[in-house]
Design an enzyme around this catalytic site. Structure first.
Site, PDB file in Angstrom:
ATOM      1  N   GLU A   1     -30.306  29.037  44.129  1.00  0.00           N
ATOM      2  CA  GLU A   1     -30.698  29.660  42.863  1.00  0.00           C
ATOM      3  C   GLU A   1     -29.477  30.182  42.115  1.00  0.00           C
ATOM      4  O   GLU A   1     -28.356  30.085  42.599  1.00  0.00           O
ATOM      5  CB  GLU A   1     -31.678  30.806  43.147  1.00  0.00           C
ATOM      6  CG  GLU A   1     -31.160  31.772  44.173  1.00  0.00           C
ATOM      7  CD  GLU A   1     -32.261  32.623  44.793  1.00  0.00           C
ATOM      8  OE1 GLU A   1     -32.323  33.799  44.447  1.00  0.00           O
ATOM      9  OE2 GLU A   1     -33.023  32.101  45.630  1.00  0.00           O
TER      10      GLU A   1
ATOM     11  N   LYS B   1     -26.848  32.844  40.538  1.00  0.00           N
ATOM     12  CA  LYS B   1     -26.333  34.179  40.889  1.00  0.00           C
ATOM     13  C   LYS B   1     -26.125  34.958  39.599  1.00  0.00           C
ATOM     14  O   LYS B   1     -25.217  34.674  38.832  1.00  0.00           O
ATOM     15  CB  LYS B   1     -25.028  34.088  41.671  1.00  0.00           C
ATOM     16  CG  LYS B   1     -24.550  35.474  42.107  1.00  0.00           C
ATOM     17  CD  LYS B   1     -23.348  35.426  43.021  1.00  0.00           C
ATOM     18  CE  LYS B   1     -23.081  36.778  43.648  1.00  0.00           C
ATOM     19  NZ  LYS B   1     -22.802  37.843  42.682  1.00  0.00           N
TER      20      LYS B   1
ATOM     21  N   ASP C   1     -25.223  37.832  37.022  1.00  0.00           N
ATOM     22  CA  ASP C   1     -24.140  38.801  36.939  1.00  0.00           C
ATOM     23  C   ASP C   1     -24.695  40.054  36.272  1.00  0.00           C
ATOM     24  O   ASP C   1     -24.600  40.232  35.064  1.00  0.00           O
ATOM     25  CB  ASP C   1     -23.003  38.191  36.112  1.00  0.00           C
ATOM     26  CG  ASP C   1     -21.701  38.931  36.322  1.00  0.00           C
ATOM     27  OD1 ASP C   1     -21.672  39.837  37.172  1.00  0.00           O
ATOM     28  OD2 ASP C   1     -20.723  38.596  35.636  1.00  0.00           O
TER      29      ASP C   1
ATOM     30  N   TYR D   1     -35.210  38.432  43.307  1.00  0.00           N
ATOM     31  CA  TYR D   1     -34.690  37.415  44.219  1.00  0.00           C
ATOM     32  C   TYR D   1     -34.915  37.732  45.694  1.00  0.00           C
ATOM     33  O   TYR D   1     -34.264  37.147  46.556  1.00  0.00           O
ATOM     34  CB  TYR D   1     -33.211  37.143  43.955  1.00  0.00           C
ATOM     35  CG  TYR D   1     -32.314  38.365  43.956  1.00  0.00           C
ATOM     36  CD1 TYR D   1     -32.211  39.189  45.065  1.00  0.00           C
ATOM     37  CD2 TYR D   1     -31.560  38.685  42.830  1.00  0.00           C
ATOM     38  CE1 TYR D   1     -31.390  40.295  45.063  1.00  0.00           C
ATOM     39  CE2 TYR D   1     -30.736  39.789  42.824  1.00  0.00           C
ATOM     40  CZ  TYR D   1     -30.651  40.598  43.944  1.00  0.00           C
ATOM     41  OH  TYR D   1     -29.852  41.694  43.933  1.00  0.00           O
TER      42      TYR D   1
ATOM     43  N   LYS E   1     -19.292  30.901  44.255  1.00  0.00           N
ATOM     44  CA  LYS E   1     -18.905  31.359  42.926  1.00  0.00           C
ATOM     45  C   LYS E   1     -18.355  30.231  42.057  1.00  0.00           C
ATOM     46  O   LYS E   1     -17.757  29.283  42.566  1.00  0.00           O
ATOM     47  CB  LYS E   1     -17.822  32.457  43.044  1.00  0.00           C
ATOM     48  CG  LYS E   1     -18.224  33.643  43.906  1.00  0.00           C
ATOM     49  CD  LYS E   1     -19.152  34.585  43.192  1.00  0.00           C
ATOM     50  CE  LYS E   1     -18.432  35.432  42.186  1.00  0.00           C
ATOM     51  NZ  LYS E   1     -17.990  36.707  42.720  1.00  0.00           N
TER      52      LYS E   1
ATOM     53  N   CYS F   1       2.292  33.198   2.168  1.00  0.00           N
ATOM     54  CA  CYS F   1       1.275  32.303   2.733  1.00  0.00           C
ATOM     55  C   CYS F   1       1.962  31.085   3.351  1.00  0.00           C
ATOM     56  O   CYS F   1       2.743  30.417   2.663  1.00  0.00           O
ATOM     57  CB  CYS F   1       0.294  31.861   1.646  1.00  0.00           C
ATOM     58  SG  CYS F   1      -0.818  30.553   2.207  1.00  0.00           S
TER      59      CYS F   1
ATOM     60  N   CYS G   1       0.825  27.821   0.992  1.00  0.00           N
ATOM     61  CA  CYS G   1       1.202  27.643  -0.415  1.00  0.00           C
ATOM     62  C   CYS G   1       2.381  28.521  -0.836  1.00  0.00           C
ATOM     63  O   CYS G   1       2.866  28.406  -1.959  1.00  0.00           O
ATOM     64  CB  CYS G   1      -0.001  27.878  -1.323  1.00  0.00           C
ATOM     65  SG  CYS G   1      -0.516  29.607  -1.368  1.00  0.00           S
TER      66      CYS G   1
ATOM     67  N   CYS H   1      -4.131  35.587   1.407  1.00  0.00           N
ATOM     68  CA  CYS H   1      -3.408  34.800   0.420  1.00  0.00           C
ATOM     69  C   CYS H   1      -4.249  34.884  -0.853  1.00  0.00           C
ATOM     70  O   CYS H   1      -5.406  34.474  -0.855  1.00  0.00           O
ATOM     71  CB  CYS H   1      -3.282  33.344   0.882  1.00  0.00           C
ATOM     72  SG  CYS H   1      -2.842  32.231  -0.472  1.00  0.00           S
TER      73      CYS H   1
ATOM     74  N   CYS I   1      -4.953  27.714  -3.242  1.00  0.00           N
ATOM     75  CA  CYS I   1      -4.211  27.411  -2.015  1.00  0.00           C
ATOM     76  C   CYS I   1      -4.915  26.248  -1.316  1.00  0.00           C
ATOM     77  O   CYS I   1      -6.123  26.310  -1.050  1.00  0.00           O
ATOM     78  CB  CYS I   1      -4.177  28.647  -1.119  1.00  0.00           C
ATOM     79  SG  CYS I   1      -3.534  28.332   0.531  1.00  0.00           S
TER      80      CYS I   1
HETATM   81  S1  IVH Z   1     -29.824  37.712  47.369  1.00  0.00           S
HETATM   82  C1  IVH Z   1     -28.856  40.318  51.177  1.00  0.00           C
HETATM   83  N1  IVH Z   1     -29.898  36.344  45.182  1.00  0.00           N
HETATM   84  O1  IVH Z   1     -25.272  39.432  44.234  1.00  0.00           O
HETATM   85  C2  IVH Z   1     -28.369  40.006  49.865  1.00  0.00           C
HETATM   86  N2  IVH Z   1     -28.447  38.209  45.267  1.00  0.00           N
HETATM   87  O2  IVH Z   1     -22.913  39.703  45.992  1.00  0.00           O
HETATM   88  C3  IVH Z   1     -29.490  39.557  49.039  1.00  0.00           C
HETATM   89  N3  IVH Z   1     -27.229  38.620  43.189  1.00  0.00           N
HETATM   90  O3  IVH Z   1     -26.024  42.493  45.675  1.00  0.00           O
HETATM   91  C4  IVH Z   1     -29.056  39.179  47.748  1.00  0.00           C
HETATM   92  N4  IVH Z   1     -28.096  36.951  42.063  1.00  0.00           N
HETATM   93  O4  IVH Z   1     -26.968  42.016  43.365  1.00  0.00           O
HETATM   94  C5  IVH Z   1     -29.348  37.389  45.807  1.00  0.00           C
HETATM   95  N5  IVH Z   1     -30.098  35.032  43.293  1.00  0.00           N
HETATM   96  C6  IVH Z   1     -29.566  36.071  43.922  1.00  0.00           C
HETATM   97  C7  IVH Z   1     -28.634  36.925  43.295  1.00  0.00           C
HETATM   98  C8  IVH Z   1     -28.079  37.984  44.012  1.00  0.00           C
HETATM   99  C9  IVH Z   1     -27.263  37.981  42.011  1.00  0.00           C
HETATM  100  C10 IVH Z   1     -26.368  39.797  43.465  1.00  0.00           C
HETATM  101  C11 IVH Z   1     -27.031  40.892  44.199  1.00  0.00           C
HETATM  102  C12 IVH Z   1     -26.188  41.152  45.399  1.00  0.00           C
HETATM  103  C13 IVH Z   1     -24.905  40.519  45.029  1.00  0.00           C
HETATM  104  C14 IVH Z   1     -24.193  40.079  46.256  1.00  0.00           C
END
Ligand code: IVH
Length: 479
Positions: free
Chosen positions: A118, A120, A122, A230, A320, A414, A417, A432, A437
């Protein structure tokens, strides 16, 4: 007045309205597929609010009217998580991801492992606790053991149900997920903050975290936030017969929680790589920021067998994406003349890949910005892309500065020109003033042909610039 003094038909009416509004919210915020127009929602909402004003006993915590933000707090209460909120180990490249897979195969003594893959997110990790289907607590991760009670703030997030859906949910449900701010909402928020001379956030994650950790829930209510779930913090009762992460997500979805449909269940490493590549190239197009993918062992029994370390679980890894920051060298600083005559300094760089996009020039905005950064030709600079596609200079590595690098002198004339540049006292951008120009003419014509304007195909920047410089093209009629 307590609940029992309220006429039964009023109570029923309010219950019905709450249910209907919650259902509409679910369709709107989670399924992205509204069933009624906004005005209808507003009408139902007002009706419920009026009933509650008349009979305050109806104002239960799961009422949709109760998202708007409670009174400000002096400080957040500390809460202990029932099970530690652990983190993930990172894989910084494909090799490290393959190492993770080998480890899993070895430890589980299997040739192939089924993973659930899935995005990740931010953002900011949050735990939600539902008691008898009603959201009773929302807490930040904190140090993983103890977090802060941010319930009042999380309640303002529309994709967080105040009441679970259906009837099959457990008496106690602990859900974990990530709160994010969409990139558009982040930009909009910063525009407002700037106008009101308030703190400007450096990226959507900081904006989300800052909004959740607000002592005044009314401020949070004004910020647009989202939450993706998640996982769960306490196992589900065996009666639910869930044996995999995928099955848990199925339940969470059924109960009205926001599970991202973009996931992959597969035991093919090749398909996981494809998922990674697809998301990395698409990440800029997503409405929110992601910084990688998460690969989890799908089978819950296998997860248990693998167990955990002090800070992270052993059954999952965060693979990552390439960093959104990179270093490059400034070859020269050029000054561009725009449609309105504004002079914009631009750093021409040794091309460098920043999060998968090649960057060879980066705007320096105006003379003040050049001075603030103290950027000079020959300097090594750090470029980053965040929240949007446009790269920015975050800083200059002054230690790497060549001895002969001289401060940039903004041109007095400028560069196209030769007209003397003007800069009003209160303005930060030099201009300018010559409306004839060639650069201004070309930029105006380019703007005219662009998609947002006339959308003329077959005339590109290159040709317009050449024709304008030669004097053949002076206004749109010349096309
Ligand atoms: S599972 C036991 N799934 O990433 C850890 N974490 O670096 C369970 N995060 O603290 C986390 N997307 O805040 C999981 N699809 C995802 C996530 C996710 C972002 C974050 C989460 C965690 C951090 C770990």
């Amino acid at each position: 007045m307590n609940l029992f003094e309220i006429p039964a038909e009023i109570r029923e009416k309010a219950e019905k309205l709450k249910k209907e509004l919650n259902r509409h919210s679910y369709h709107y915020y989670i399924l992205d597929d509204p069933v009624v127009p906004d005005q209808e929602y507003d009408r139902l909402f007002r009706t419920l609010k009026e009933l509650e004003d008349e009979y305050p006993g109806l104002r239960t915590p799961d009422s949709p009217t109760q998202r708007v933000g409670a009174s400000p707090l002096k400080a957040f209460r500390t809460v202990k998580h029932s099970t530690a909120m652990l983190s993930l180990d990172n894989a910084l490249n494909e090799e490290e991801f393959l190492d993770f897979d080998s480890r899993m195969r070895k430890e589980l003594e299997k040739e192939k492992i089924e993973y659930i893959v899935e995005q990740k997110y931010d953002g900011l990790a949050i735990e939600l606790i539902y008691e008898d289907g009603v959201l009773s607590l929302a807490a930040t991760r904190g140090d993983g053991i103890e977090g802060e009670d941010v319930t009042g703030n999380i309640r303002t997030i529309r994709s967080v149900p105040l009441k679970l859906m259906g009837a099959g949910y457990p008496g106690r449900l602990v859900v974990r997920g990530e709160v994010v701010m969409f990139k558009d909402d982040f930009r909009e928020l910063n525009t407002i903050q700037e106008k009101e001379e308030k703190k400007v956030f450096s990226n959507p994650r900081n904006a989300a975290a800052g909004s959740v950790r607000q002592l005044d829930p009314k401020i949070t209510a004004g910020r647009k936030l989202n939450m993706f779930v998640y996982g769960i913090g306490e196992p589900l009762d065996p009666k639910y017969k869930v044996k995999s992460v995928r099955a848990i997500y199925g339940k969470l979805k059924e109960w009205g929680l926001n599970v991202n449909p973009d996931m992959l269940v597969s035991d093919e490493i090749g398909r996981i790589k494809e998922y990674y590549d697809r998301l990395e190239t698409r990440r800029d197009k997503l409405e929110y920021q992601i910084d990688g993918i998460v690969v989890k062992v799908n089978d819950l029994e296998a997860q248990q067998a693998l167990g955990e370390l002090t800070h992270s679980v052993r059954w999952a890894v965060a693979w990552k994406f390439k960093p959104m920051e990179a270093a490059s060298v400034v070859r020269s600083i050029e000054v561009q003349v725009g449609r309105t005559g504004a002079l914009t300094p631009v750093a021409i760089l040794d091309p460098v890949s920043v999060g998968g996009v090649t960057v060879s020039r980066v705007t320096l905005h105006n003379p003040d910005e050049i001075e603030r950064l103290d950027v000079r030709a020959g300097d090594t600079i750090i470029i980053h892309r965040a929240g949007d596609v446009i790269p920015k200079v975050s800083r200059v590595i002054t230690e790497n500065r060549p001895k002969n690098a001289k401060p940039f002198l903004f041109p007095e004339k400028c560069p196209v020109c030769g007209t003397r540049v003007v800069k009003e006292e209160e303005e930060i951008i030099p201009r300018c003033p010559n409306q004839n120009c060639p650069s201004q003419i070309a930029e105006t014509l380019i703007h005219f042909t662009e998609r947002d304007s006339m959308d003329i195909e077959g005339v590109g920047t290159e040709w317009i610039t050449r024709l304008a410089e030669s004097g053949l093209l002076r206004d749109v009629a010349d096309f």
